[in-house]
Scaffold this motif. Sequence first.
Motif, PDB file in Angstrom:
ATOM      1  N   ARG A   1      -3.654  13.672 -12.729  1.00 57.95           N
ATOM      2  CA  ARG A   1      -4.897  14.414 -12.517  1.00 57.95           C
ATOM      3  C   ARG A   1      -4.692  15.576 -11.552  1.00 57.95           C
ATOM      4  O   ARG A   1      -3.766  15.586 -10.737  1.00 57.95           O
ATOM      5  N   ARG A   2      -5.602  16.541 -11.646  1.00 56.66           N
ATOM      6  CA  ARG A   2      -5.632  17.665 -10.703  1.00 56.66           C
ATOM      7  C   ARG A   2      -7.044  17.746 -10.144  1.00 56.66           C
ATOM      8  O   ARG A   2      -7.976  18.103 -10.860  1.00 56.66           O
ATOM      9  N   ILE A   3      -7.162  17.395  -8.875  1.00 57.93           N
ATOM     10  CA  ILE A   3      -8.475  17.325  -8.233  1.00 57.93           C
ATOM     11  C   ILE A   3      -8.787  18.600  -7.471  1.00 57.93           C
ATOM     12  O   ILE A   3      -9.903  19.104  -7.513  1.00 57.93           O
ATOM     13  N   ILE A   4      -7.808  19.140  -6.763  1.00 56.10           N
ATOM     14  CA  ILE A   4      -7.977  20.412  -6.058  1.00 56.10           C
ATOM     15  C   ILE A   4      -7.442  21.502  -6.983  1.00 56.10           C
ATOM     16  O   ILE A   4      -6.242  21.554  -7.257  1.00 56.10           O
ATOM     17  N   LEU A   5      -8.308  22.387  -7.448  1.00 54.00           N
ATOM     18  CA  LEU A   5      -7.914  23.380  -8.449  1.00 54.00           C
ATOM     19  C   LEU A   5      -7.530  24.728  -7.852  1.00 54.00           C
ATOM     20  O   LEU A   5      -7.225  25.666  -8.585  1.00 54.00           O
ATOM     21  N   ASP A   6      -7.571  24.849  -6.542  1.00 53.75           N
ATOM     22  CA  ASP A   6      -7.140  26.087  -5.900  1.00 53.75           C
ATOM     23  C   ASP A   6      -5.619  26.093  -5.795  1.00 53.75           C
ATOM     24  O   ASP A   6      -4.988  25.069  -5.550  1.00 53.75           O
ATOM     25  N   PRO A   7      -4.994  27.250  -5.954  1.00 52.26           N
ATOM     26  CA  PRO A   7      -3.523  27.335  -5.846  1.00 52.26           C
ATOM     27  C   PRO A   7      -3.040  26.911  -4.463  1.00 52.26           C
ATOM     28  O   PRO A   7      -3.722  27.176  -3.464  1.00 52.26           O
ATOM     29  N   PRO A   8      -1.860  26.299  -4.354  1.00 56.13           N
ATOM     30  CA  PRO A   8      -1.035  25.853  -5.487  1.00 56.13           C
ATOM     31  C   PRO A   8      -1.589  24.565  -6.077  1.00 56.13           C
ATOM     32  O   PRO A   8      -1.822  23.600  -5.345  1.00 56.13           O
ATOM     33  N   ILE A   9      -1.826  24.534  -7.386  1.00 53.53           N
ATOM     34  CA  ILE A   9      -2.394  23.362  -8.034  1.00 53.53           C
ATOM     35  C   ILE A   9      -1.318  22.285  -8.141  1.00 53.53           C
ATOM     36  O   ILE A   9      -0.239  22.527  -8.670  1.00 53.53           O
ATOM     37  N   GLN A  10      -1.616  21.096  -7.633  1.00 53.88           N
ATOM     38  CA  GLN A  10      -0.649  20.005  -7.637  1.00 53.88           C
ATOM     39  C   GLN A  10      -1.280  18.755  -8.246  1.00 53.88           C
ATOM     40  O   GLN A  10      -2.507  18.606  -8.254  1.00 53.88           O
ATOM     41  N   GLU A  11      -0.435  17.873  -8.747  1.00 52.84           N
ATOM     42  CA  GLU A  11      -0.933  16.598  -9.242  1.00 52.84           C
ATOM     43  C   GLU A  11      -1.500  15.798  -8.072  1.00 52.84           C
ATOM     44  O   GLU A  11      -0.911  15.743  -6.991  1.00 52.84           O
ATOM     45  N   ALA A  12      -2.646  15.171  -8.302  1.00 54.45           N
ATOM     46  CA  ALA A  12      -3.292  14.392  -7.250  1.00 54.45           C
ATOM     47  C   ALA A  12      -2.477  13.146  -6.932  1.00 54.45           C
ATOM     48  O   ALA A  12      -1.951  12.481  -7.826  1.00 54.45           O
ATOM     49  N   ARG A  13      -2.395  12.831  -5.657  1.00 55.12           N
ATOM     50  CA  ARG A  13      -1.710  11.620  -5.220  1.00 55.12           C
ATOM     51  C   ARG A  13      -2.738  10.584  -4.788  1.00 55.12           C
ATOM     52  O   ARG A  13      -3.585  10.842  -3.929  1.00 55.12           O
ATOM     53  N   ASP A  14      -2.654   9.436  -5.419  1.00 51.78           N
ATOM     54  CA  ASP A  14      -3.605   8.357  -5.161  1.00 51.78           C
ATOM     55  C   ASP A  14      -3.002   7.355  -4.185  1.00 51.78           C
ATOM     56  O   ASP A  14      -1.783   7.333  -3.961  1.00 51.78           O
ATOM     57  N   LEU A  15      -3.858   6.520  -3.623  1.00 52.60           N
ATOM     58  CA  LEU A  15      -3.416   5.444  -2.741  1.00 52.60           C
ATOM     59  C   LEU A  15      -3.574   4.134  -3.505  1.00 52.60           C
ATOM     60  O   LEU A  15      -4.672   3.789  -3.942  1.00 52.60           O
ATOM     61  N   ILE A  16      -2.479   3.402  -3.667  1.00 51.10           N
ATOM     62  CA  ILE A  16      -2.464   2.174  -4.443  1.00 51.10           C
ATOM     63  C   ILE A  16      -2.437   0.968  -3.507  1.00 51.10           C
ATOM     64  O   ILE A  16      -1.683   0.944  -2.527  1.00 51.10           O
ATOM     65  N   VAL A  17      -3.269  -0.026  -3.811  1.00 50.65           N
ATOM     66  CA  VAL A  17      -3.184  -1.327  -3.142  1.00 50.65           C
ATOM     67  C   VAL A  17      -2.756  -2.339  -4.204  1.00 50.65           C
ATOM     68  O   VAL A  17      -3.513  -2.669  -5.112  1.00 50.65           O
ATOM     69  N   TRP A  18      -1.506  -2.782  -4.092  1.00 51.71           N
ATOM     70  CA  TRP A  18      -0.867  -3.673  -5.062  1.00 51.71           C
ATOM     71  C   TRP A  18      -0.796  -5.079  -4.473  1.00 51.71           C
ATOM     72  O   TRP A  18      -0.427  -5.256  -3.318  1.00 51.71           O
ATOM     73  N   ARG A  19      -1.142  -6.083  -5.282  1.00 53.95           N
ATOM     74  CA  ARG A  19      -1.069  -7.478  -4.829  1.00 53.95           C
ATOM     75  C   ARG A  19      -0.253  -8.298  -5.817  1.00 53.95           C
ATOM     76  O   ARG A  19      -0.415  -8.164  -7.033  1.00 53.95           O
ATOM     77  N   SER A  20       0.579  -9.154  -5.271  1.00 51.50           N
ATOM     78  CA  SER A  20       1.447  -9.988  -6.113  1.00 51.50           C
ATOM     79  C   SER A  20       0.724 -11.250  -6.551  1.00 51.50           C
ATOM     80  O   SER A  20      -0.368 -11.585  -6.065  1.00 51.50           O
ATOM     81  N   VAL A  21       1.376 -11.983  -7.460  1.00 57.43           N
ATOM     82  CA  VAL A  21       0.964 -13.346  -7.739  1.00 57.43           C
ATOM     83  C   VAL A  21       1.200 -14.176  -6.484  1.00 57.43           C
ATOM     84  O   VAL A  21       1.861 -13.742  -5.540  1.00 57.43           O
ATOM     85  N   ARG A  22       0.689 -15.401  -6.476  1.00 62.03           N
ATOM     86  CA  ARG A  22       0.796 -16.243  -5.289  1.00 62.03           C
ATOM     87  C   ARG A  22       2.074 -17.092  -5.317  1.00 62.03           C
ATOM     88  O   ARG A  22       2.563 -17.463  -6.372  1.00 62.03           O
ATOM     89  N   PHE A  23       2.548 -17.392  -4.114  1.00 60.80           N
ATOM     90  CA  PHE A  23       3.744 -18.218  -3.951  1.00 60.80           C
ATOM     91  C   PHE A  23       3.432 -19.355  -2.972  1.00 60.80           C
ATOM     92  O   PHE A  23       2.716 -19.152  -1.987  1.00 60.80           O
TER      93      PHE A  23
ATOM     94  N   VAL B   1       0.874  -1.180   0.000  1.00 60.57           N
ATOM     95  CA  VAL B   1       0.000   0.000   0.000  1.00 60.57           C
ATOM     96  C   VAL B   1       0.903   1.220   0.000  1.00 60.57           C
ATOM     97  O   VAL B   1       1.743   1.368   0.899  1.00 60.57           O
ATOM     98  N   TYR B   2       0.725   2.091  -0.982  1.00 59.22           N
ATOM     99  CA  TYR B   2       1.693   3.177  -1.132  1.00 59.22           C
ATOM    100  C   TYR B   2       1.100   4.348  -1.909  1.00 59.22           C
ATOM    101  O   TYR B   2       0.104   4.191  -2.637  1.00 59.22           O
ATOM    102  N   PRO B   3       1.705   5.542  -1.801  1.00 60.42           N
ATOM    103  CA  PRO B   3       1.233   6.712  -2.557  1.00 60.42           C
ATOM    104  C   PRO B   3       1.792   6.709  -3.975  1.00 60.42           C
ATOM    105  O   PRO B   3       2.916   6.252  -4.219  1.00 60.42           O
ATOM    106  N   HIS B   4       0.984   7.228  -4.893  1.00 59.12           N
ATOM    107  CA  HIS B   4       1.358   7.273  -6.312  1.00 59.12           C
ATOM    108  C   HIS B   4       0.935   8.622  -6.881  1.00 59.12           C
ATOM    109  O   HIS B   4      -0.190   9.088  -6.642  1.00 59.12           O
ATOM    110  N   ALA B   5       1.839   9.270  -7.634  1.00 60.84           N
ATOM    111  CA  ALA B   5       1.523  10.558  -8.258  1.00 60.84           C
ATOM    112  C   ALA B   5       0.799  10.328  -9.574  1.00 60.84           C
ATOM    113  O   ALA B   5       1.305   9.653 -10.466  1.00 60.84           O
ATOM    114  N   THR B   6      -0.415  10.870  -9.691  1.00 61.55           N
ATOM    115  CA  THR B   6      -1.190  10.740 -10.917  1.00 61.55           C
ATOM    116  C   THR B   6      -0.970  11.975 -11.792  1.00 61.55           C
ATOM    117  O   THR B   6      -0.279  12.922 -11.409  1.00 61.55           O
TER     118      THR B   6
END
Length: 330
Positions: A159-181, A152-157
């Motif tokens: 997209r721009r969701i908050i349009l008020d200055p300073p406008i920044q790229e939206a950061r999403d939360l990723i849930v990544w799962r591997s193959v099974r072992f 589980v980690y942050p990822h820079a997208t």
Amino acid sequence: MSIARARAQAGFTLFEITVTVGILTVMILIMEGTLEATRKAERRLGAMRVVTDRGERITYELLDEVNASHKIFGGDSVGNDYLAALDLDRFPLLSGARLPLIDEAGRLSPDAVGAPHTGNVILFARESTAAPAFADGSGTIRYIDLYRFICVYPHATSRRIILDPPIQEARDLIVWRSVRFANHAQLVDIDDDDERDSVVADLVNRFGIEAAWDPNAAVDAAFFPLDGLGTLGGTPIPDPLIAEDVDASEGGLLSQANVQLAPTKAGDHHRRGIMTMEAPETWAPDGLEVKIVGLTGSRRVWMRLVVEAAAGKGSVGVHASTVVASPRDL
């Protein structure tokens, strides 16, 4: 014709019209102001509903996942090597994101100044449903434990969701799962060579398992190849790449709902760091703060998720959720 009748027929005077128009104008302005205030309140309430629902739901889903973990990784050499081995190409890790350094002797309290332990990445392995693999032609079954890595980690997208200055790229939360072992120790412990070959072949051909994992080893010594003929490799896979299971991964959890991880702001009650004592310009959790304390078998994982959404021009809805997990961490 009387004077009174003449005045009545003459209509409104300019003064009366001016006063009437003025009153109507004031009333319209008041109504517009009231409607605009109502719209602003509705937008803010709507944004708060969205961030509260999304933030709370994700936080408690993470709590359940971490509580069920088999092994959790910290920001030491072993954990960082495992993190580096994950195939995160689809959703790259945010630059500067890090695993928390496990504080075995510590408590769930803010970091000591100059001794950072807090991170904003969660990496752990948890058991998947055991595979009932055929051990021989008569139908004997051996149940082999399977594991997935979850990150589980942050990822820079883009997209721009908050349009008020300073406008920044939206950061999403990723849930990544591997193959099974497959559980390496269970396969090694099968004394009968023919049974082991049958189990390994079934794991590969029917369940799609291509490697076995030793949870107690460093990443370069932890994964052993399996093949469809039933061979369990005796030599670890060098420089392993832990592949993503795209069907099991959830990808981004926030941006699809026009929500983002809230950037850290030292003077803001919700957005400020709680556990980290580092200055934001040095390192900032930016919406996900994680701290791990305690010895193996009695660890506690503190997680704080801060999300935000636009609530109209100049207004943002922010919600912070905090939970503490108690993983098995064998």
